[in-house]
Motif scaffolding. Structure first.
Motif, PDB file in Angstrom:
ATOM      1  N   ARG A  19       0.826  -1.200   0.000  1.00 54.04           N
ATOM      2  CA  ARG A  19       0.000   0.000   0.000  1.00 54.04           C
ATOM      3  C   ARG A  19       0.864   1.255   0.000  1.00 54.04           C
ATOM      4  N   LEU A  20       1.933   1.246   0.771  1.00 51.02           N
ATOM      5  CA  LEU A  20       2.844   2.402   0.804  1.00 51.02           C
ATOM      6  C   LEU A  20       3.485   2.640  -0.562  1.00 51.02           C
ATOM      7  N   CYS A  21       3.814   1.560  -1.261  1.00 52.43           N
ATOM      8  CA  CYS A  21       4.407   1.694  -2.595  1.00 52.43           C
ATOM      9  C   CYS A  21       3.407   2.266  -3.591  1.00 52.43           C
ATOM     10  N   LYS A  22       2.156   1.824  -3.472  1.00 52.31           N
ATOM     11  CA  LYS A  22       1.132   2.255  -4.417  1.00 52.31           C
ATOM     12  C   LYS A  22       0.616   3.656  -4.126  1.00 52.31           C
ATOM     13  N   ALA A  23       0.895   4.166  -2.925  1.00 55.52           N
ATOM     14  CA  ALA A  23       0.448   5.517  -2.584  1.00 55.52           C
ATOM     15  C   ALA A  23       1.055   6.538  -3.545  1.00 55.52           C
ATOM     16  N   GLY A  24       2.247   6.248  -4.046  1.00 54.35           N
ATOM     17  CA  GLY A  24       2.832   7.076  -5.093  1.00 54.35           C
ATOM     18  C   GLY A  24       3.724   8.203  -4.638  1.00 54.35           C
ATOM     19  N   ASP A  25       3.804   8.468  -3.344  1.00 50.07           N
ATOM     20  CA  ASP A  25       4.640   9.588  -2.914  1.00 50.07           C
ATOM     21  C   ASP A  25       6.096   9.170  -2.701  1.00 50.07           C
TER      22      ASP A  25
END
Length: 98
Positions: A19-25
Motif C-alpha cells: 500500500r505504501l508503494c502504491k500511494a505514489g509519494d
C-alpha cells in the motif's frame, strides 16, 4: 557484505508495504529502505499483489493458486513414496509365498 538472516513477514505487513508503494509519494526503493527490506522482495510483493487483484499477466498464478500447487506437490510426493513402499512390499511378499 554480511549475509542477512532470513526473516518472515505477516500478510498484513506485506499488504501495508505494498500500500505504501502504491500511494505514489515514494519509490519502491525508498519504501524498502524505510522498512529495512530488500528492494527485490518488495518488488515481488507488489507484483504478486497486482496478480492477486487480476492486473497481472495472463496465466500468472495468484497466491492462493501457488499455495494450492505447493500442497498438491507435497501430496504427489507422499503418494509416490507410498506407492514405492507398497510395490516393494508386494514384491517381497510375492517372493515369500513361492
Amino acid at each position: 557484505m554480511a549475509k542477512r538472516k532470513r526473516r518472515t513477514f505477516t500478510p498484513e505487513f506485506k499488504a501495508e508495504a505494498v500500500r505504501l508503494c502504491k500511494a505514489g509519494d515514494r519509490t519502491i526503493g525508498q519504501v524498502a529502505a524505510d522498512l529495512d527490506l530488500t528492494e527485490t522482495a518488495l518488488r515481488y510483493w507488489v507484483k504478486q499483489a497486482e496478480i492477486d487483484t487480476g492486473k497481472g499477466l495472463p496465466g500468472a498464478l495468484t497466491s492462493g493458486e501457488r499455495e494450492e500447487l505447493v500442497e498438491l506437490r507435497k501430496q504427489v510426493k507422499r503418494l509416490e513414496l507410498e506407492r514405492a513402499i507398497l510395490k516393494s512390499a508386494a514384491t517381497f511378499f510375492a517372493k515369500e509365498s513361492k
